[in-house]
Structure formats: C-alpha cells, structure tokens
Scaffold this active site. Structure first.
Site, PDB file in Angstrom:
ATOM      1  N   CYS A   7       0.938  -1.117  -0.156  1.00  0.00           N
ATOM      2  CA  CYS A   7       0.009   0.066   0.100  1.00  0.00           C
ATOM      3  C   CYS A   7       0.806   1.145   0.007  1.00  0.00           C
ATOM      4  O   CYS A   7       2.057   1.067  -0.377  1.00  0.00           O
ATOM      5  CB  CYS A   7      -1.026  -0.119   1.239  1.00  0.00           C
ATOM      6  SG  CYS A   7      -0.089   0.182   2.993  1.00  0.00           S
ATOM      7  N   ASN A  10       2.247   1.522   4.349  1.00  0.00           N
ATOM      8  CA  ASN A  10       2.561   0.186   4.890  1.00  0.00           C
ATOM      9  C   ASN A  10       2.220   0.357   6.448  1.00  0.00           C
ATOM     10  O   ASN A  10       3.028  -0.501   7.494  1.00  0.00           O
ATOM     11  CB  ASN A  10       4.111  -0.333   4.908  1.00  0.00           C
ATOM     12  CG  ASN A  10       4.298  -1.766   5.219  1.00  0.00           C
ATOM     13  OD1 ASN A  10       5.474  -1.918   5.636  1.00  0.00           O
ATOM     14  ND2 ASN A  10       3.250  -2.434   5.029  1.00  0.00           N
ATOM     15  N   CYS A  12      -1.508   0.817   7.460  1.00  0.00           N
ATOM     16  CA  CYS A  12      -2.908   0.695   7.369  1.00  0.00           C
ATOM     17  C   CYS A  12      -3.343  -0.573   6.934  1.00  0.00           C
ATOM     18  O   CYS A  12      -3.790  -1.627   7.331  1.00  0.00           O
ATOM     19  CB  CYS A  12      -3.722   1.752   6.998  1.00  0.00           C
ATOM     20  SG  CYS A  12      -3.514   3.474   7.856  1.00  0.00           S
ATOM     21  N   ARG A  13      -3.385  -0.382   5.418  1.00  0.00           N
ATOM     22  CA  ARG A  13      -3.959  -1.724   4.708  1.00  0.00           C
ATOM     23  C   ARG A  13      -3.012  -2.844   4.493  1.00  0.00           C
ATOM     24  O   ARG A  13      -3.580  -3.992   4.758  1.00  0.00           O
ATOM     25  CB  ARG A  13      -4.523  -1.080   3.193  1.00  0.00           C
ATOM     26  CG  ARG A  13      -5.540  -0.257   3.068  1.00  0.00           C
ATOM     27  CD  ARG A  13      -5.674   0.484   1.865  1.00  0.00           C
ATOM     28  NE  ARG A  13      -4.460   1.287   1.786  1.00  0.00           N
ATOM     29  CZ  ARG A  13      -4.340   2.060   0.725  1.00  0.00           C
ATOM     30  NH1 ARG A  13      -5.004   1.943  -0.292  1.00  0.00           N
ATOM     31  NH2 ARG A  13      -3.487   2.895   0.457  1.00  0.00           N
ATOM     32  N   SER A  14      -1.736  -2.747   4.080  1.00  0.00           N
ATOM     33  CA  SER A  14      -0.977  -3.779   3.873  1.00  0.00           C
ATOM     34  C   SER A  14      -0.525  -4.391   5.098  1.00  0.00           C
ATOM     35  O   SER A  14      -0.416  -5.909   4.965  1.00  0.00           O
ATOM     36  CB  SER A  14       0.310  -3.451   2.934  1.00  0.00           C
ATOM     37  OG  SER A  14       1.297  -2.736   3.448  1.00  0.00           O
ATOM     38  N   ASP A 123      -8.203   3.592   0.762  1.00  0.00           N
ATOM     39  CA  ASP A 123      -7.343   4.200   1.645  1.00  0.00           C
ATOM     40  C   ASP A 123      -8.147   4.717   2.998  1.00  0.00           C
ATOM     41  O   ASP A 123      -8.829   5.696   2.642  1.00  0.00           O
ATOM     42  CB  ASP A 123      -6.344   5.280   1.114  1.00  0.00           C
ATOM     43  CG  ASP A 123      -5.492   5.865   2.012  1.00  0.00           C
ATOM     44  OD1 ASP A 123      -5.580   5.559   3.385  1.00  0.00           O
ATOM     45  OD2 ASP A 123      -4.682   6.594   1.869  1.00  0.00           O
TER      46      ASP A 123
HETATM   47  P1  4NP Z   1      -1.678   2.771   3.949  1.00  0.00           P
HETATM   48  O1  4NP Z   1      -2.247   4.173   4.378  1.00  0.00           O
HETATM   49  O2  4NP Z   1      -0.999   3.091   2.723  1.00  0.00           O
HETATM   50  O3  4NP Z   1      -2.973   1.820   3.823  1.00  0.00           O
HETATM   51  O4  4NP Z   1      -0.700   2.380   4.793  1.00  0.00           O
HETATM   52  C1  4NP Z   1      -1.964   5.323   4.641  1.00  0.00           C
HETATM   53  C2  4NP Z   1      -0.993   5.504   5.737  1.00  0.00           C
HETATM   54  C3  4NP Z   1      -0.334   6.942   5.600  1.00  0.00           C
HETATM   55  C4  4NP Z   1      -0.517   7.669   4.849  1.00  0.00           C
HETATM   56  C5  4NP Z   1      -1.558   7.616   4.151  1.00  0.00           C
HETATM   57  C6  4NP Z   1      -2.089   6.538   3.666  1.00  0.00           C
HETATM   58  N1  4NP Z   1       0.259   9.202   4.811  1.00  0.00           N
HETATM   59  O5  4NP Z   1      -0.176   9.992   4.124  1.00  0.00           O
HETATM   60  O6  4NP Z   1       1.074   9.308   5.694  1.00  0.00           O
END
Ligand code: 4NP
Length: 153
Positions: A7, A10, A12-14, A123
């Site tokens: 993602c 790294n 939240c989702r992955s 997201d």
């Molecule tokens: P992820 O979510 O891609 O599912 O881990 C996010 C985590 C951090 C950010 C965006 C999405 N960020 O903008 O810091």
C-alpha cells in the site's frame, strides 16, 4: 508461495493484508512467505496504525510484530506475487521495474475476487474506524479466495 502486500504507507492496509494472509495460511498448515511494504517511506520503522492493530485484534489477529518498510528493487525477485491495494500503488510498482517477468507479478489484490475490474481497497487513513473494518472485510475475502485457488491437490 511468496507474497508481498503493498500500500502507500505500510501502516494501514498492507499490514492487515499481511496479518490476515499469514494467519489463514498458518491455519491451513501452508508454508507461505508473506510480507508487506509501502511505496512511500514516511512511516518506515513504525508499528501499524493503531486502528489497524485494533481491528485485527478484534478478529483474533496480532499484527504488532510488524514494522513499516518501503518496497525495494529486490522485492521483484524475492516474491512470486506482488499485490497492490489501489491504482496509485500499482502504478508506482510498475514504474519501479521494466522487466516483463517482474511486471507480471504485480496485481490488484481485489482482482482475486473481481478479475479484470481493477477494484481498489480504499485508503482508510483519513477516515474513521469503520473504514478499517471495511478494509479488513475486503482483504479477508480476497485472502480466503487466494488460498482456495492455491489449495494443494
Ligand atoms: P496505508 O495508509 O497506505 O494503507 O498504509 C496510509 C498511511 C499513511 C498515509 C496515507 C495512507 N500518509 O499519508 O501518511
């Protein structure tokens, strides 16, 4: 099978995808290698987001052993399949390599459930906790299908 879940951050989702697939593979006695990474580097070394930790725990999965890392060039050699959560992740991965044998490893995770539809795992970072439950359910369904497809004969 060696599978990398990808993602943006790294956190939240992955990490959920890694935790869920590891859990399900272990339950089935499968010796799968599962890891996750982000296309961005802002959260490298951090624990998963607390909201991901909480939703995983609610479903009996501990993801607190994970630390965020960024995708590396050698990941295209080390993994058999590289699953992107959304289109931005997929395009970023495609831009990291020009080799056909690497490019053919990159897929949308939800293509496992909806082939060819290019559906995305949304997201959840800027939303509330219900977004994390939605991510959990989507990713869990995809992981379940992935394991069914690779059931030993
Ligand atoms: P992820 O979510 O891609 O599912 O881990 C996010 C985590 C951090 C950010 C965006 C999405 N960020 O903008 O810091």
């Amino acid at each position: 099978m060696r599978i990398l879940m990808v993602c943006l951050g790294n956190i939240c989702r992955s990490p959920l995808a890694e935790g869920i697939l590891k859990h399900k593979a272990r339950q089935r006695g499968l010796d799968w290698w599962v890891d996750s990474a982000g296309t961005g580097g802002w959260h490298v070394g951090e624990l998963p987001d607390q909201r991901s930790i909480d939703v995983a725990r609610r479903f009996g999965i501990d993801i607190t052993d994970q630390r965020a890392r960024q995708v590396r060039p050698e990941d295209f050699e080390r993994f058999d399949l590289i699953f992107a959560m959304d289109r931005q992740n997929l395009q970023h991965l495609q831009q990291m390599t020009s080799r056909p044998e690497h490019l053919q490893k990159i897929r949308f995770l939800l293509d496992v459930l909806y082939p060819g539809q290019e559906r995305e795992v949304p997201d959840p970072y800027y939303g509330g906790p219900e977004g994390f439950v939605q991510v959990f359910r989507l990713v869990e369904a995809a992981c379940e299908r992935l394991l069914e497809e690779h059931r030993p004969q």
